[in-house]
Write a protein that holds these residues in place. Structure first.
Motif, mmCIF file in Angstrom:
data_model
loop_
_atom_site.group_PDB
_atom_site.id
_atom_site.type_symbol
_atom_site.label_atom_id
_atom_site.label_comp_id
_atom_site.label_asym_id
_atom_site.label_seq_id
_atom_site.Cartn_x
_atom_site.Cartn_y
_atom_site.Cartn_z
ATOM 1 N N UNK A 142 0.808 -1.088 0.087
ATOM 2 C CA UNK A 142 0.103 0.116 -0.068
ATOM 3 C C UNK A 142 1.006 1.145 -0.145
ATOM 4 N N UNK A 143 0.948 2.208 -0.864
ATOM 5 C CA UNK A 143 1.547 3.257 -1.306
ATOM 6 C C UNK A 143 0.890 4.540 -0.698
ATOM 7 N N UNK A 144 1.207 5.713 -0.466
ATOM 8 C CA UNK A 144 0.862 6.845 0.355
ATOM 9 C C UNK A 144 0.323 6.463 1.489
ATOM 10 N N UNK A 145 0.993 5.667 2.506
ATOM 11 C CA UNK A 145 0.776 5.413 3.774
ATOM 12 C C UNK A 145 1.848 6.056 4.765
ATOM 13 N N UNK A 146 1.446 7.139 5.279
ATOM 14 C CA UNK A 146 2.247 7.632 6.285
ATOM 15 C C UNK A 146 1.835 7.546 7.594
ATOM 16 N N UNK A 147 2.679 6.609 8.333
ATOM 17 C CA UNK A 147 2.214 6.181 9.724
ATOM 18 C C UNK A 147 1.720 7.065 10.744
ATOM 19 N N UNK A 148 0.657 7.098 11.160
ATOM 20 C CA UNK A 148 -0.011 7.975 11.972
ATOM 21 C C UNK A 148 0.083 7.525 13.534
ATOM 22 N N UNK A 149 -0.331 6.599 13.760
ATOM 23 C CA UNK A 149 -0.234 5.866 15.273
ATOM 24 C C UNK A 149 -0.326 4.303 15.048
ATOM 25 N N UNK A 150 -0.034 3.726 16.150
ATOM 26 C CA UNK A 150 -0.113 2.303 16.070
ATOM 27 C C UNK A 150 -1.094 2.028 17.505
ATOM 28 N N UNK A 151 -1.984 1.013 17.223
ATOM 29 C CA UNK A 151 -2.967 0.446 18.277
ATOM 30 C C UNK A 151 -2.363 -0.952 18.863
#
Lengths: 377, 76
Positions: free
Chosen positions: A215-224
């Protein structure tokens, strides 16, 4: 004349050794003194961490005593710099000493900051520290099936590492006989599977062949980390069973504490490699803010340019050349194939088809590195 | 107060202009305008695609003497 090198990683060590040889006569005559300050008495071969994660190297193979890497005439002190005083040509160290210099080289590297992303430290593994690589290897060996997701935060060291790790994951699970039970998912910040177009053009069909989803254009925001979900700035949510993160990086803590540059990246002239506003201060390797890969290779070629220029200025009054942006990086395409990525400020990388020969050259280079860092290769 | 920050990514291939922009955007404040300088023709499409997906604002995009000047305002 006093030359001070701060940092004993790849760039600092190559620079100090190369410079000492070029100025051997002056050093012997006592006209020039070269000093290195480092926060560690050990030297780590950082690219080896990827192999530790996959059980192909052990941590002890990554280290040598730093003193044994250096020319004997270099005054080496394990005493981390705490303060830079450019107006006085001085640094202060953890032990309370003051070192004066005529020429300063800063090679203090970069560090990972997973804590910048909520949940990332708790929810993910990585291979950017010894502890991280050892833990990741254990998790991979214990993994019995499910989704292995990789997220890529930026900026980060070694831009090809995420791609290499995906190919190695594919071969790792194949070798364990459970590839059919593992879904490999790759998440990347730009609109291709790699920021460099030619690397992306090569890697995409290789991903397709290996059954690696992306998956491209995926900038990590947060992890649960409780529900095992990663969220992107763009609005995606992805479930995982094992999360491997390329964590965001910042410049060294000492660079940041001394306000040398935004996020610790030191403003540097991309050709001269001098710190902006300070002609007698050079910056090399990951510590700079110049737009090239943060890799040992860049640090190596930058160190050679700086060594040649300092030596030439001392001997003739004039530098010899500028850094042309040269970088050469191997790219592992799995357990037994590799290609490489060579480019500079003018020439785009052109990737060759992966081969066993290049892979074995990389394996050999994992040992040859110790001659590179001594300034011999 | 907002400010314009230049991100000079001319003649860079790895990690490349868009990665330089995203890295700098992370450090910027909401309302700041970043001006990306790029010699990579791909930036003309890559940057707006990323800006639209994330939800920032594309202020302008023009080629001046072979260099793309692309201004983006950080909105969140």
């Amino acid at each position: 004349m006093r030359i001070l090198v701060v940092g004993g990683g790849t760039g600092g060590t190559i620079l100090a050794n190369n410079l000492t040889r070029r100025l051997a006569g002056e050093v012997r005559a006592g006209k020039i003194r070269i000093t290195m300050l480092s926060d560690s008495d050990r030297h780590m071969y950082q690219p080896g961490l990827l192999y530790v994660a996959f059980g192909q190297m052990t941590p002890d193979q990554l280290y040598r005593d730093q003193a044994s890497m250096l020319e004997s005439s270099i005054a080496f002190h394990v005493d981390a710099v705490t303060e830079f005083h450019f107006d006085k040509n001085q640094v202060k160290t953890k032990s309370g000493k003051t070192h004066e210099y005529d020429i300063l080289a800063i090679a203090t590297g970069a560090r990972i900051v997973p804590q910048e992303v909520p949940g990332l430290s708790e929810g993910s593994e990585n291979f950017f520290t010894e502890e991280g690589a050892v833990r990741l290897h254990k998790r991979l060996m214990e993994f019995q099936g499910g989704t292995v997701a990789m997220t890529v935060s930026i900026p980060h060291k070694c831009p090809v590492a995420p791609v290499e790790a995906m190919f190695m994951l594919h071969d790792f699970f194949k070798a364990r006989g459970i590839r059919d039970k593992v879904k490999l998912r790759y998440h990347y910040p730009t609109n291709r599977v790699h920021a460099t177009s030619n690397v992306a053009q090569w890697a995409k069909p290789e991903f397709d062949r290996a059954g690696i989803e992306y998956e491209t254009l995926f900038n990590l925001k947060e992890v649960d980390p409780v529900n095992k979900i990663v969220y992107s700035e763009e609005g995606s949510a992805v479930k995982y069973d094992l999360l491997i993160a390329i964590p965001p990086h910042r410049g060294s803590e000492i660079a940041e504490k001394n306000n040398l540059g935004q996020a610790g990246w030191i403003p540097t002239d991309r050709f001269k490699l001098t710190m902006n506003g300070h002609d007698n201060v050079y910056v090399i390797g990951d510590a700079t803010n110049i737009p090239v890969s943060k890799t040992g290779s860049a640090a190596h070629f930058e160190a050679e340019v700086v060594a040649e220029n300092i030596a030439s200025v001392i001997k003739t009054g004039t530098p010899v050349r500028e850094y042309d942006g040269k970088v050469y990086c191997f790219i592992e395409a799995g357990y037994d194939r590799a290609t490489y990525n060579a480019f500079d400020y003018v020439n785009l990388p052109v990737l060759k088809p992966p081969s066993k020969a290049i892979h074995w050259f990389k394996v050999a280079y994992n040992q040859m590195y110790w001659t590179t860092v001594r300034g011999l290769l | 107060m907002s400010q314009v920050k230049i991100v000079d990514a001319c003649n860079t291939f790895c990690p490349g202009p868009l990665m330089e922009l995203i890295s700098n955007m992370k450090q910027a404040s909401v309302g700041d305008v970043l001006e990306l300088l790029s010699t990579d023709e791909g930036s003309v499409n890559d940057v707006p695609e990323w800006v639209n997906k994330v939800g920032h604002e594309l202020v302008s995009s023009q080629n001046i003497d072979g260099i793309w000047h692309i201004k983006i305002r950080k909105t969140k």
